[in-house]
Design a protein around this motif. Structure first.
Motif, PDB file in Angstrom:
ATOM      1  N   LEU A 143      48.938 -54.746 -38.104  1.00 30.32           N
ATOM      2  CA  LEU A 143      49.286 -53.429 -37.565  1.00 30.32           C
ATOM      3  C   LEU A 143      48.043 -52.711 -37.069  1.00 30.32           C
ATOM      4  O   LEU A 143      48.026 -52.156 -35.959  1.00 30.32           O
ATOM      5  CB  LEU A 143      49.976 -52.600 -38.643  1.00 30.32           C
ATOM      6  N   PHE A 144      46.975 -52.727 -37.881  1.00 27.68           N
ATOM      7  CA  PHE A 144      45.746 -52.053 -37.480  1.00 27.68           C
ATOM      8  C   PHE A 144      45.114 -52.744 -36.269  1.00 27.68           C
ATOM      9  O   PHE A 144      44.504 -52.075 -35.422  1.00 27.68           O
ATOM     10  CB  PHE A 144      44.768 -52.007 -38.645  1.00 27.68           C
ATOM     11  N   ALA A 145      45.262 -54.054 -36.172  1.00 28.12           N
ATOM     12  CA  ALA A 145      44.757 -54.765 -34.994  1.00 28.12           C
ATOM     13  C   ALA A 145      45.514 -54.338 -33.740  1.00 28.12           C
ATOM     14  O   ALA A 145      44.934 -54.221 -32.655  1.00 28.12           O
ATOM     15  CB  ALA A 145      44.873 -56.274 -35.198  1.00 28.12           C
ATOM     16  N   GLN A 146      46.825 -54.080 -33.872  1.00 27.06           N
ATOM     17  CA  GLN A 146      47.605 -53.609 -32.736  1.00 27.06           C
ATOM     18  C   GLN A 146      47.129 -52.232 -32.283  1.00 27.06           C
ATOM     19  O   GLN A 146      46.992 -51.968 -31.091  1.00 27.06           O
ATOM     20  CB  GLN A 146      49.088 -53.559 -33.119  1.00 27.06           C
ATOM     21  N   VAL A 147      46.890 -51.346 -33.238  1.00 27.28           N
ATOM     22  CA  VAL A 147      46.385 -50.010 -32.879  1.00 27.28           C
ATOM     23  C   VAL A 147      45.033 -50.141 -32.185  1.00 27.28           C
ATOM     24  O   VAL A 147      44.768 -49.481 -31.164  1.00 27.28           O
ATOM     25  CB  VAL A 147      46.275 -49.121 -34.126  1.00 27.28           C
ATOM     26  N   HIS A 148      44.171 -50.979 -32.729  1.00 26.23           N
ATOM     27  CA  HIS A 148      42.854 -51.240 -32.119  1.00 26.23           C
ATOM     28  C   HIS A 148      43.012 -51.664 -30.669  1.00 26.23           C
ATOM     29  O   HIS A 148      42.273 -51.207 -29.782  1.00 26.23           O
ATOM     30  CB  HIS A 148      42.151 -52.323 -32.943  1.00 26.23           C
ATOM     31  N   SER A 149      44.009 -52.503 -30.394  1.00 26.35           N
ATOM     32  CA  SER A 149      44.161 -53.083 -29.055  1.00 26.35           C
ATOM     33  C   SER A 149      44.633 -52.085 -28.011  1.00 26.35           C
ATOM     34  O   SER A 149      44.458 -52.324 -26.809  1.00 26.35           O
ATOM     35  CB  SER A 149      45.141 -54.256 -29.108  1.00 26.35           C
ATOM     36  N   PRO A 153      37.719 -47.483 -25.836  1.00 17.60           N
ATOM     37  CA  PRO A 153      36.488 -47.299 -26.624  1.00 17.60           C
ATOM     38  C   PRO A 153      36.255 -45.816 -26.924  1.00 17.60           C
ATOM     39  O   PRO A 153      36.394 -44.965 -26.045  1.00 17.60           O
ATOM     40  CB  PRO A 153      35.406 -47.865 -25.710  1.00 17.60           C
ATOM     41  N   GLY A 154      35.952 -45.527 -28.175  1.00 20.62           N
ATOM     42  CA  GLY A 154      35.789 -44.144 -28.601  1.00 20.62           C
ATOM     43  C   GLY A 154      37.085 -43.481 -29.025  1.00 20.62           C
ATOM     44  O   GLY A 154      37.066 -42.345 -29.510  1.00 20.62           O
ATOM     45  N   GLY A 155      38.225 -44.193 -28.854  1.00 22.23           N
ATOM     46  CA  GLY A 155      39.509 -43.627 -29.248  1.00 22.23           C
ATOM     47  C   GLY A 155      39.663 -43.529 -30.750  1.00 22.23           C
ATOM     48  O   GLY A 155      38.942 -44.176 -31.521  1.00 22.23           O
ATOM     49  N   THR A 240      37.786 -44.398 -35.929  1.00 27.27           N
ATOM     50  CA  THR A 240      37.297 -44.335 -34.547  1.00 27.27           C
ATOM     51  C   THR A 240      36.901 -45.715 -34.060  1.00 27.27           C
ATOM     52  O   THR A 240      36.192 -46.451 -34.758  1.00 27.27           O
ATOM     53  CB  THR A 240      36.100 -43.383 -34.448  1.00 27.27           C
ATOM     54  N   LEU A 241      37.347 -46.036 -32.864  1.00 24.34           N
ATOM     55  CA  LEU A 241      36.940 -47.279 -32.218  1.00 24.34           C
ATOM     56  C   LEU A 241      35.574 -47.043 -31.587  1.00 24.34           C
ATOM     57  O   LEU A 241      35.434 -46.178 -30.718  1.00 24.34           O
ATOM     58  CB  LEU A 241      37.957 -47.668 -31.143  1.00 24.34           C
ATOM     59  N   PRO A 242      34.532 -47.749 -32.032  1.00 20.85           N
ATOM     60  CA  PRO A 242      33.197 -47.488 -31.489  1.00 20.85           C
ATOM     61  C   PRO A 242      33.164 -47.633 -29.970  1.00 20.85           C
ATOM     62  O   PRO A 242      33.874 -48.458 -29.391  1.00 20.85           O
ATOM     63  CB  PRO A 242      32.325 -48.545 -32.163  1.00 20.85           C
TER      64      PRO A 242
END
Length: 265
Positions: A143-149, A153-155, A240-242
Motif C-alpha cells: 500500500l505504501f509503495a502504491q502511495v509512493h508511486s 518528488p517532494g510530495g 515526504t517523498l524526497p
C-alpha cells in the motif's frame, strides 16, 4: 452512538456479513450518520496543519468514502483533487454531496483498489482518514509503495493517528473485543470483512514508511488534547517523498517533532 438517520441493527448485521466492498455499498446511504465517519473535530485540525504546509496543486484522498477528507483537500489544493475508493456506493454518495464552488479545484471520483492505484506520479499530497484497518499488516508495504508511486518528488503522504488506548481502560477492552469478534467472524464466514483497530501500530508504520522511501515526521495536533503523561492524543504523520530519491538506508532516519514525551504504541 448512531443518529436516528443511521443504519438499523439488521442493516449493520447484513453489512458485517458481507465483503468490505459490498458492506460499504450497503452502508453508504447512512454512513455519514454513523461514528465511522471521521469527525470534523479531527478533520479541522488536520486541514489547519496542511494549510501551514501548502499550498498544494493536486491531492488524492485515499479510500475517500463519502468524501469527508476530500473536503479537506479542497481547502489546501489549488488545481484538482481526486477521491478514490473501492465502493461504488460510497463514491455515489460523495458525488451527491459535492457542492461545486467558484474557484474551487476540480474534483474527480475514481473507483479503484488502493493496492493497485491507476495513476502515475501526479499528486503533491495524499491523505487518508480512518481506512487503514481495512489492510492487513502484510499488505501495508505494498500500500505504501502504491502511495509512493503516485506522488511527485517532494510530495507528502499525510494522515492522523490516535494514541493507543491504555491497557485496562474501557477503550482498550472495547477495541480488543471488536478485533477478537472480527477475527472469529473471518475464521467462520466468507467473504472476509477486514477491519481491525489494533493492527495499525505507529512504530511499525514509521518503519514501513521509511522502507518505502519516505522521510517521516510526526506533528502533534494540540486541538485534540494530551494524555495524562503529556503526550498528544493524536499526531499527524507526515511522510515526504524526497526531492531526490535516496536509498532505503538513507531514508531510514526518522524525526519526532511532536512536543512532549513519546510513547510506545
Amino acid at each position: 452512538m448512531f443518529a436516528p438517520q443511521g443504519p438499523t441493527f439488521r442493516e449493520l448485521a447484513v453489512q458485517a456479513l458481507s465483503s468490505v466492498e459490498r458492506g460499504y455499498d450497503l452502508l453508504a446511504p447512512t454512513f455519514d450518520h454513523t461514528p465511522f465517519r471521521t469527525p470534523d473535530a479531527i478533520l479541522t485540525p488536520v486541514s489547519r496543519a496542511l494549510q501551514g504546509m501548502g499550498p498544494f496543486n493536486s491531492g488524492l484522498d485515499l479510500c475517500c468514502g463519502t468524501g469527508a477528507g476530500t473536503d479537506v483537500l479542497r481547502q489546501v489544493c489549488r488545481e484538482r483533487v481526486t477521491g478514490v475508493d473501492l465502493s461504488a456506493g460510497m463514491l455515489a454518495q460523495a458525488r451527491a454531496h459535492e457542492r461545486p464552488a467558484a474557484g474551487a479545484p476540480h474534483t474527480a471520483w475514481v473507483r479503484a483498489d488502493a493496492r493497485a492505484l491507476p495513476f502515475g506520479p501526479v499528486f503533491d499530497l495524499v491523505v487518508s482518514f480512518g481506512a487503514f484497518g481495512h489492510f492487513l499488516p502484510g499488505e501495508r508495504p505494498g500500500l505504501f509503495a502504491q502511495v509512493h508511486s503516485v506522488l511527485r518528488p517532494g510530495g507528502r503522504f499525510v494522515f492522523p493517528i490516535g494514541a493507543p488506548a491504555r491497557p485496562g481502560s474501557p477503550g482498550y477492552w472495547a477495541l480488543l473485543a471488536f478485533d477478537t469478534a472480527m477475527r472469529v467472524r473471518n475464521a467462520l464466514w466468507r467473504p472476509r470483512f477486514v477491519m481491525y483497530y489494533r493492527t495499525f501500530r505507529l512504530a511499525d508504520v514509521r518503519t514501513e514508511l521509511a522502507r518505502a522511501g519516505f522521510d517521516v515526521q510526526l506533528h502533534a495536533l494540540p486541538e485534540l488534547g494530551r494524555r495524562p503523561d503529556g503526550s498528544p492524543r493524536c499526531r499527524l504523520v507526515v511522510a515526504t517523498l524526497p526531492s531526490r530519491q535516496r536509498s532505503a538506508v538513507a531514508t531510514g532516519h526518522l524525526a519526532e517533532h511532536a512536543p512532549g514525551p513519546t510513547e510506545a504504541p
